[in-house]
Design a protein around this motif. Structure first.
Motif, short mmCIF file in Angstrom:
data_model
loop_
_atom_site.label_atom_id
_atom_site.label_comp_id
_atom_site.label_asym_id
_atom_site.label_seq_id
_atom_site.Cartn_x
_atom_site.Cartn_y
_atom_site.Cartn_z
N LYS A 191 65.50 45.60 26.30
CA LYS A 191 65.77 44.59 25.28
C LYS A 191 66.65 43.46 25.83
CE LYS A 191 65.11 47.53 21.27
NZ LYS A 191 65.73 48.15 20.10
N GLU A 192 67.68 43.83 26.58
CA GLU A 192 68.61 42.82 27.11
C GLU A 192 67.94 41.89 28.11
OE1 GLU A 192 71.80 45.15 28.72
OE2 GLU A 192 72.75 45.42 26.76
N ASN A 193 66.99 42.40 28.89
CA ASN A 193 66.37 41.62 29.96
C ASN A 193 64.99 41.09 29.61
OD1 ASN A 193 68.56 41.88 31.83
ND2 ASN A 193 67.96 44.02 32.03
N SER A 194 64.55 41.34 28.41
CA SER A 194 63.24 40.85 27.98
C SER A 194 63.22 39.33 27.98
CB SER A 194 62.92 41.36 26.57
OG SER A 194 61.76 40.72 26.07
N PRO A 195 62.14 38.72 28.49
CA PRO A 195 62.04 37.26 28.45
C PRO A 195 61.57 36.73 27.09
CG PRO A 195 60.14 38.16 29.60
CD PRO A 195 61.04 39.32 29.26
N PHE A 196 61.43 37.63 26.12
CA PHE A 196 60.93 37.25 24.80
C PHE A 196 62.06 37.18 23.79
CE2 PHE A 196 57.48 39.19 27.10
CZ PHE A 196 56.46 38.26 26.92
N LYS A 197 61.91 36.34 22.79
CA LYS A 197 62.91 36.19 21.74
C LYS A 197 63.06 37.48 20.94
CE LYS A 197 64.28 33.13 17.99
NZ LYS A 197 63.96 31.90 17.26
N TYR A 198 61.93 38.13 20.63
CA TYR A 198 61.94 39.37 19.86
C TYR A 198 61.29 40.47 20.69
CZ TYR A 198 62.63 35.91 16.22
OH TYR A 198 63.10 34.85 15.49
N THR A 199 61.95 41.60 20.79
CA THR A 199 61.46 42.70 21.62
C THR A 199 61.55 44.02 20.86
OG1 THR A 199 62.14 41.59 23.66
CG2 THR A 199 61.85 43.98 23.77
N MET A 200 60.49 44.80 20.96
CA MET A 200 60.45 46.12 20.35
C MET A 200 60.00 47.11 21.44
SD MET A 200 58.12 47.15 17.13
CE MET A 200 58.49 48.53 16.13
N VAL A 201 60.65 48.26 21.50
CA VAL A 201 60.29 49.28 22.48
C VAL A 201 59.61 50.44 21.77
CG1 VAL A 201 61.17 50.90 24.21
CG2 VAL A 201 62.21 48.62 23.99
#
Length: 135
Positions: A71-81
């Motif tokens: 989540k911290e390193n995602s290049p996207f504004k919104y991230t779900m794992v």
């Protein structure tokens, strides 16, 4: 009616707008990929992008450190794992969580996890590469 197109009354074609439906679609895609390449089924990681939203899909129960890092390193504004997809790889922790001398949690290979000690780092690295590729 929106600018020249209309919807059937009983079906909303905008299925990608629902995170619940996105997860269902990811699961269906994962099952099909696994059926086509069962030999590598437990190793698949995936990233699905819908605008500024991304769904990161892991094949096991990832330790929190990986979810947080994703989540911290995602290049996207919104991230779900999403975990435990494609197949069950067991618990997937950082290398220091494996073996008798672990101060976190002792993961026993072939009992608690079907992935080697360095597997979590490898899965994380690959999923972040995929995210950068589709950004």
């Amino acid at each position: 009616d929106h600018a020249g197109h209309h919807h059937q009354e009983d079906f909303d074609e905008h299925i990608w707008l629902s995170p619940k439906r996105a997860i269902m679609m990811c699961d269906a895609i994962c099952r099909e990929i696994c059926a086509l390449d069962g030999e590598n089924a437990e190793l698949y990681v995936q990233v699905f992008k819908i605008g500024d939203f991304a769904l990161f899909v892991y094949p096991g129960e990832m330790f929190t450190v990986y979810n947080k890092r994703t989540k911290e390193n995602s290049p996207f504004k919104y991230t779900m794992v999403c975990e435990n997809s494609n197949a069950y790889g067991g618990y997937i922790g950082p290398p220091e969580a494996y073996g008798e001398n672990s101060f976190l949690y002792e993961i026993a290979p072939a009992h608690d996890s079907f992935i080697a000690a360095e597997g979590g780092d490898m899965l994380y690295s690959r999923i972040m590469e995929l995210a950068d590729e589709i950004k």
